[in-house]
Write an enzyme that holds these catalytic residues in place. Structure first.
Site, short mmCIF file in Angstrom:
data_model
loop_
_atom_site.label_atom_id
_atom_site.label_comp_id
_atom_site.label_asym_id
_atom_site.label_seq_id
_atom_site.Cartn_x
_atom_site.Cartn_y
_atom_site.Cartn_z
CG ASP A 53 -2.01 1.27 1.23
OD1 ASP A 53 -2.80 0.93 0.84
OD2 ASP A 53 -1.56 2.33 1.98
CB ILE A 54 1.54 4.01 -2.54
CG1 ILE A 54 2.04 3.14 -3.46
CG2 ILE A 54 2.27 5.20 -2.52
CD1 ILE A 54 3.65 2.61 -2.87
CD GLU A 84 3.22 17.04 -20.37
OE1 GLU A 84 1.98 16.46 -21.13
OE2 GLU A 84 2.90 18.35 -19.90
CD GLU A 85 1.90 21.52 -18.91
OE1 GLU A 85 1.65 21.53 -19.74
OE2 GLU A 85 1.69 20.95 -17.60
CG ASP A 110 0.21 14.50 -17.47
OD1 ASP A 110 0.04 15.34 -16.33
OD2 ASP A 110 0.24 14.80 -18.36
CG ASP A 135 -2.80 2.30 -2.60
OD1 ASP A 135 -1.53 2.49 -2.16
OD2 ASP A 135 -3.87 2.47 -2.14
#
Length: 315
Positions: free
Chosen positions: A41-42, A169-170, A198, A304
């Site tokens: 579990d994160i 990226e933008e 993202d 998760d």
């Protein structure tokens, strides 16, 4: 996520079972895992702690973390320090875009078959008009916390794990395109899958899964089905995020998304909650994309799901 024209209309959602969410946190990180090494579990608190740091960096550097600005480099240095301390081998890749120097950060976890590389990545830059906490601190923080979970578990997957944080990226997927173009054909062919994250904490969230590769898509859908959350095929971000250069190079890709400027329909609000007739993220590319612009439940579930996919696809 970079600006672009809209994609095709959203597809029908996947019908799922009853929810297993308690106290705002997903109950169980790997509801359908079969192997001995189930994904952990994160902790959403850990993900949010990274977002707080990214917000502080933006605040201290003109209110943004944009390409070529001090806030971007400070963001990269923060992520790199965490990974270096955890035992990753990190590489900073430099490029130029719009007359400014940009950077990608690549982190390799030691071990695993380097002829079979599973990558998870996100763009670390914001637009110049805001701190970019959902777009895309959310993905960047979740990828970082998953990488740290790999280190905490001393995970020894069959495949080689690589994590990435992209610059510019933008400005048109510049950093990820630079990375994939820098690889030889042989090294591109060694990437068995690239997972992209993202905008995964939108305040009026939907649960969207990329449909570019059937096996990766099924992995994410299996996770969400297991926790009773219906999904839809992701269409708003088609070709607009860092999976696109990988897909163009023939790498299998997948990922998660919670929506940007499109409006949530009444049917989607009935399925997921939230507000019909309003954008998934009303602060998209705006100064209000701060730590207040995050839905904790969406961030938790997607973090998760990210870890689940990394574990499942690298076994």
């Amino acid at each position: 996520m970079k600006l672009s024209v809209s994609g095709r209309a959203a597809a029908a959602g996947v019908v799922a079972a009853a929810m297993l969410v308690t106290g705002g946190s997903v109950a169980g990180a790997s509801p359908t895992a079969q192997g001995a090494a189930a994904a952990p579990d994160i902790p959403v608190a850990g993900v949010k702690a990274h977002l707080t740091q990214l917000q502080s960096i933006a605040t201290a550097n003109g209110g943004n973390r944009a390409h070529g600005r001090a806030g971007y480099r400070a963001s990269l240095d923060y992520v790199k320090a965490k990974l270096d301390a955890a035992g990753f081998t990190t590489t900073v890749q430099q490029f130029t875009a719009s007359g400014r120097t940009g950077y990608n950060l690549i982190a390799d976890w030691p071990g695993g078959d380097t002829n079979q590389v599973v990558m998870a990545g996100s763009h670390l830059d914001s637009v110049s008009s805001g701190p970019g906490i959902n777009d895309n601190g959310s993905g960047s923080a979740a990828v970082l916390e998953t990488a740290l979970a790999v280190a905490r578990a001393q995970y020894k997957p069959t495949k080689h794990l690589r994590f990435a944080w992209w610059g510019a990226e933008e400005l048109g997927l510049v950093g990820s395109r630079h990375y994939i173009n820098s690889l030889s054909a042989a090294n591109r062919s060694r990437i068995s899958g690239y997972l992209n994250f993202d905008m995964i904490g939108s305040p009026n969230p939907g649960y969207f899964v990329y449909d570019d590769d059937p096996a990766i898509e099924k992995t994410f859908k299996d996770y969400f089905t297991g926790i009773g959350v219906p999904t839809e095929i992701e269409t708003e971000g088609d070709g607009r995020s860092d999976h696109a250069p990988f897909k163009s190079a023939g790498v299998p890709v997948g990922g998660l998304f919670t929506g940007a400027s499109r409006t949530k329909t009444a049917a989607q609000a009935a399925k997921w909650g939230g507000r019909a007739g309003q954008a998934f993220d009303r602060c998209y590319h705006s100064s209000c994309d701060t730590t207040a612009n995050i839905d904790d439940t969406a961030l938790d579930r997607n973090s998760d799901a990210l870890a689940y996919a990394v574990w499942e696809l690298s076994e």
